[in-house]
Design a protein around this motif. Structure first.
Motif, PDB file in Angstrom:
ATOM      1  N   SER B   1      19.861 -57.954  31.534  1.00 25.45           N
ATOM      2  CA  SER B   1      19.748 -56.507  31.685  1.00 25.45           C
ATOM      3  C   SER B   1      21.064 -55.872  31.304  1.00 25.45           C
ATOM      4  O   SER B   1      22.125 -56.501  31.394  1.00 25.45           O
ATOM      5  CB  SER B   1      19.393 -56.142  33.112  1.00 25.45           C
ATOM      6  N   GLN B   2      20.976 -54.631  30.846  1.00 23.99           N
ATOM      7  CA  GLN B   2      22.174 -53.939  30.411  1.00 23.99           C
ATOM      8  C   GLN B   2      23.078 -53.661  31.613  1.00 23.99           C
ATOM      9  O   GLN B   2      22.631 -53.363  32.711  1.00 23.99           O
ATOM     10  CB  GLN B   2      21.785 -52.623  29.721  1.00 23.99           C
ATOM     11  N   GLN B   3      24.374 -53.703  31.349  1.00 24.32           N
ATOM     12  CA  GLN B   3      25.366 -53.430  32.382  1.00 24.32           C
ATOM     13  C   GLN B   3      25.569 -51.940  32.539  1.00 24.32           C
ATOM     14  O   GLN B   3      25.750 -51.454  33.631  1.00 24.32           O
ATOM     15  CB  GLN B   3      26.691 -54.111  31.970  1.00 24.32           C
ATOM     16  N   GLY B   4      25.585 -51.225  31.443  1.00 23.86           N
ATOM     17  CA  GLY B   4      25.958 -49.823  31.551  1.00 23.86           C
ATOM     18  C   GLY B   4      25.370 -48.989  30.448  1.00 23.86           C
ATOM     19  O   GLY B   4      24.433 -49.383  29.776  1.00 23.86           O
ATOM     20  N   GLU B   5      25.963 -47.835  30.314  1.00 23.65           N
ATOM     21  CA  GLU B   5      25.438 -46.873  29.361  1.00 23.65           C
ATOM     22  C   GLU B   5      26.562 -46.318  28.532  1.00 23.65           C
ATOM     23  O   GLU B   5      27.682 -46.126  29.004  1.00 23.65           O
ATOM     24  CB  GLU B   5      24.750 -45.725  30.110  1.00 23.65           C
ATOM     25  N   GLU B   6      26.252 -46.049  27.268  1.00 20.44           N
ATOM     26  CA  GLU B   6      27.182 -45.337  26.407  1.00 20.44           C
ATOM     27  C   GLU B   6      26.766 -43.876  26.327  1.00 20.44           C
ATOM     28  O   GLU B   6      25.588 -43.531  26.419  1.00 20.44           O
ATOM     29  CB  GLU B   6      27.206 -45.931  24.989  1.00 20.44           C
ATOM     30  N   ASP B   7      27.745 -43.063  26.096  1.00 16.39           N
ATOM     31  CA  ASP B   7      27.512 -41.624  26.008  1.00 16.39           C
ATOM     32  C   ASP B   7      28.437 -41.085  24.928  1.00 16.39           C
ATOM     33  O   ASP B   7      29.623 -41.383  24.956  1.00 16.39           O
ATOM     34  CB  ASP B   7      27.813 -40.993  27.365  1.00 16.39           C
ATOM     35  N   LYS B  26      28.732 -51.105  35.828  1.00 15.97           N
ATOM     36  CA  LYS B  26      28.292 -51.084  37.227  1.00 15.97           C
ATOM     37  C   LYS B  26      29.060 -52.010  38.153  1.00 15.97           C
ATOM     38  O   LYS B  26      29.156 -51.754  39.349  1.00 15.97           O
ATOM     39  CB  LYS B  26      26.804 -51.434  37.299  1.00 15.97           C
ATOM     40  N   THR B  27      29.574 -53.124  37.606  1.00 17.47           N
ATOM     41  CA  THR B  27      30.168 -54.116  38.504  1.00 17.47           C
ATOM     42  C   THR B  27      31.632 -54.342  38.169  1.00 17.47           C
ATOM     43  O   THR B  27      32.140 -53.878  37.147  1.00 17.47           O
ATOM     44  CB  THR B  27      29.424 -55.459  38.380  1.00 17.47           C
ATOM     45  N   LEU B  48      39.713 -55.318  22.859  1.00 15.95           N
ATOM     46  CA  LEU B  48      39.486 -55.779  24.228  1.00 15.95           C
ATOM     47  C   LEU B  48      40.524 -55.143  25.132  1.00 15.95           C
ATOM     48  O   LEU B  48      41.708 -55.066  24.772  1.00 15.95           O
ATOM     49  CB  LEU B  48      39.592 -57.311  24.279  1.00 15.95           C
ATOM     50  N   ILE B  49      40.097 -54.715  26.295  1.00 20.98           N
ATOM     51  CA  ILE B  49      41.024 -54.193  27.294  1.00 20.98           C
ATOM     52  C   ILE B  49      40.753 -54.923  28.612  1.00 20.98           C
ATOM     53  O   ILE B  49      39.603 -55.081  29.024  1.00 20.98           O
ATOM     54  CB  ILE B  49      40.907 -52.657  27.424  1.00 20.98           C
ATOM     55  N   ARG B  50      41.798 -55.412  29.224  1.00 23.07           N
ATOM     56  CA  ARG B  50      41.649 -56.172  30.466  1.00 23.07           C
ATOM     57  C   ARG B  50      41.584 -55.222  31.649  1.00 23.07           C
ATOM     58  O   ARG B  50      42.032 -54.072  31.576  1.00 23.07           O
ATOM     59  CB  ARG B  50      42.820 -57.155  30.621  1.00 23.07           C
ATOM     60  N   SER B  51      41.101 -55.727  32.764  1.00 21.20           N
ATOM     61  CA  SER B  51      40.880 -54.878  33.930  1.00 21.20           C
ATOM     62  C   SER B  51      42.177 -54.307  34.493  1.00 21.20           C
ATOM     63  O   SER B  51      42.153 -53.283  35.179  1.00 21.20           O
ATOM     64  CB  SER B  51      40.135 -55.652  35.023  1.00 21.20           C
ATOM     65  N   ASN B  52      43.324 -54.941  34.203  1.00 21.89           N
ATOM     66  CA  ASN B  52      44.596 -54.435  34.712  1.00 21.89           C
ATOM     67  C   ASN B  52      45.318 -53.558  33.680  1.00 21.89           C
ATOM     68  O   ASN B  52      46.462 -53.169  33.906  1.00 21.89           O
ATOM     69  CB  ASN B  52      45.505 -55.581  35.144  1.00 21.89           C
ATOM     70  N   GLU B  53      44.645 -53.237  32.592  1.00 20.45           N
ATOM     71  CA  GLU B  53      45.211 -52.355  31.572  1.00 20.45           C
ATOM     72  C   GLU B  53      44.534 -51.000  31.640  1.00 20.45           C
ATOM     73  O   GLU B  53      43.356 -50.897  32.016  1.00 20.45           O
ATOM     74  CB  GLU B  53      45.047 -52.964  30.181  1.00 20.45           C
ATOM     75  N   ARG B  54      45.214 -49.981  31.236  1.00 17.83           N
ATOM     76  CA  ARG B  54      44.649 -48.630  31.291  1.00 17.83           C
ATOM     77  C   ARG B  54      44.420 -48.052  29.896  1.00 17.83           C
ATOM     78  O   ARG B  54      43.560 -47.186  29.714  1.00 17.83           O
ATOM     79  CB  ARG B  54      45.572 -47.701  32.078  1.00 17.83           C
ATOM     80  N   GLU B  55      45.216 -48.507  28.921  1.00 15.16           N
ATOM     81  CA  GLU B  55      45.070 -47.960  27.578  1.00 15.16           C
ATOM     82  C   GLU B  55      45.508 -49.022  26.580  1.00 15.16           C
ATOM     83  O   GLU B  55      46.416 -49.815  26.840  1.00 15.16           O
ATOM     84  CB  GLU B  55      45.946 -46.712  27.430  1.00 15.16           C
ATOM     85  N   LYS B  70      34.804 -46.889  36.861  1.00 11.26           N
ATOM     86  CA  LYS B  70      33.991 -47.850  36.113  1.00 11.26           C
ATOM     87  C   LYS B  70      33.570 -47.240  34.775  1.00 11.26           C
ATOM     88  O   LYS B  70      32.375 -47.151  34.442  1.00 11.26           O
ATOM     89  CB  LYS B  70      32.775 -48.293  36.919  1.00 11.26           C
ATOM     90  N   SER B  71      34.574 -46.813  34.026  1.00 10.00           N
ATOM     91  CA  SER B  71      34.269 -46.195  32.736  1.00 10.00           C
ATOM     92  C   SER B  71      35.361 -46.503  31.729  1.00 10.00           C
ATOM     93  O   SER B  71      36.513 -46.790  32.096  1.00 10.00           O
ATOM     94  CB  SER B  71      34.095 -44.683  32.886  1.00 10.00           C
ATOM     95  N   SER B  72      34.977 -46.416  30.465  1.00 10.97           N
ATOM     96  CA  SER B  72      35.898 -46.640  29.360  1.00 10.97           C
ATOM     97  C   SER B  72      35.569 -45.648  28.263  1.00 10.97           C
ATOM     98  O   SER B  72      34.438 -45.154  28.175  1.00 10.97           O
ATOM     99  CB  SER B  72      35.738 -48.070  28.830  1.00 10.97           C
ATOM    100  N   SER B  73      36.563 -45.354  27.438  1.00  8.94           N
ATOM    101  CA  SER B  73      36.295 -44.520  26.269  1.00  8.94           C
ATOM    102  C   SER B  73      36.915 -45.156  25.042  1.00  8.94           C
ATOM    103  O   SER B  73      37.935 -45.848  25.125  1.00  8.94           O
ATOM    104  CB  SER B  73      36.848 -43.101  26.463  1.00  8.94           C
TER     105      SER B  73
END
Lengths: 117, 114
Positions: B1-7, B26-27, B48-55, B70-73
């Motif tokens: 199942s999909q994890q998230g959504e793009e907008d 979501k997780t 790729l961006i790791r969870s401890n990175e912001r940009e 829980k979002s990325s751009s």
């Protein structure tokens, strides 16, 4: 070209027939993934191998689906008694072993497009 | 199942403009990746961006990650017609172990008009 290859690129079959797809990963990659993608959707994880061991299988995979990677190199995905709902693009990806800097990056093959009539 | 959504689901811009796509998940994640898909080259890893990175930056690409939301751009600057493709975010769960299976969003279809 040393990328991931998949064969065949297209497969048209009649409902109820069995089909088998092959994936040849990049040679130094020990991880191999299968995904399925339907039109307008993102890929969905199906199964994952590390070397020859199948370590995870999605609940999406019914018992009609089986995947193998007998020598830790190429992999096959077989669908038995195909149904129209199996029509999709089947994607294979491979990645480096842990410890290498790019091991999180997956390299994808061109996919096998399955049409079940 | 999909994890998230793009907008947004679809975006049409003129060449030279910037394109921004957003992704929600979501997780708890280990890392988040962006891929591009077009008919010519299939799925290709972008960044790729790791969870401890912001940009993170790579060429004309800029990715941000906000783990509290829980979002990325993904920002593509100075877009080109060759950037026309579908863009997907994909996440790796933060649950330990070696499985790096990707959980994908639904994608944003980007059209860059000459």
């Amino acid at each position: 070209d040393t990328g991931v290859s998949q064969d065949p690129r297209h497969k048209i079959t009649k409902r109820g027939q069995n089909v088998t797809f092959r994936c040849d990963p990049i040679s130094e990659h020990n991880r191999l993934y299968w995904y399925r993608q339907t039109l307008g959707q993102g890929p969905e994880f199906l199964t994952y191998f590390q070397n020859e061991a199948q370590l995870e299988k999605s609940r999406l995979l019914s018992d009609r689906f089986s995947a193998e990677r007998p020598k830790g190199s190429f992999s096959t995905l077989e669908i038995q008694r195909t149904e129209q709902g199996d029509s999709a693009m089947y994607l294979c990806a491979s990645s480096h072993p842990p410890g290498q800097s790019s091991y999180n990056e997956q390299f994808f093959g061109p996919g096998t497009r399955l049409t079940v009539l | 199942s999909q994890q998230g959504e793009e907008d947004p689901q679809a975006l049409s811009i003129q060449e030279g403009e910037n394109a921004t796509m957003n992704c929600s998940y979501k997780t708890s994640i280990n890392n988040l990746q962006w891929y591009r898909q077009n008919s010519g080259r299939g799925l290709v890893h972008l960044i790729l961006i790791r969870s401890n990175e912001r940009e993170k930056h790579s060429g004309r690409l800029r990715v941000t990650l906000d783990t509290s939301k829980k979002s990325s751009s993904l920002l593509i600057t100075a877009s080109r017609a060759a950037d026309t493709a579908s863009y997907f975010c994909a996440t790796v769960f933060n649950r330990g172990g070696n499985n790096r299976k990707l959980i994908w969003g639904l994608g944003t279809s980007l059209a860059v008009n000459p």
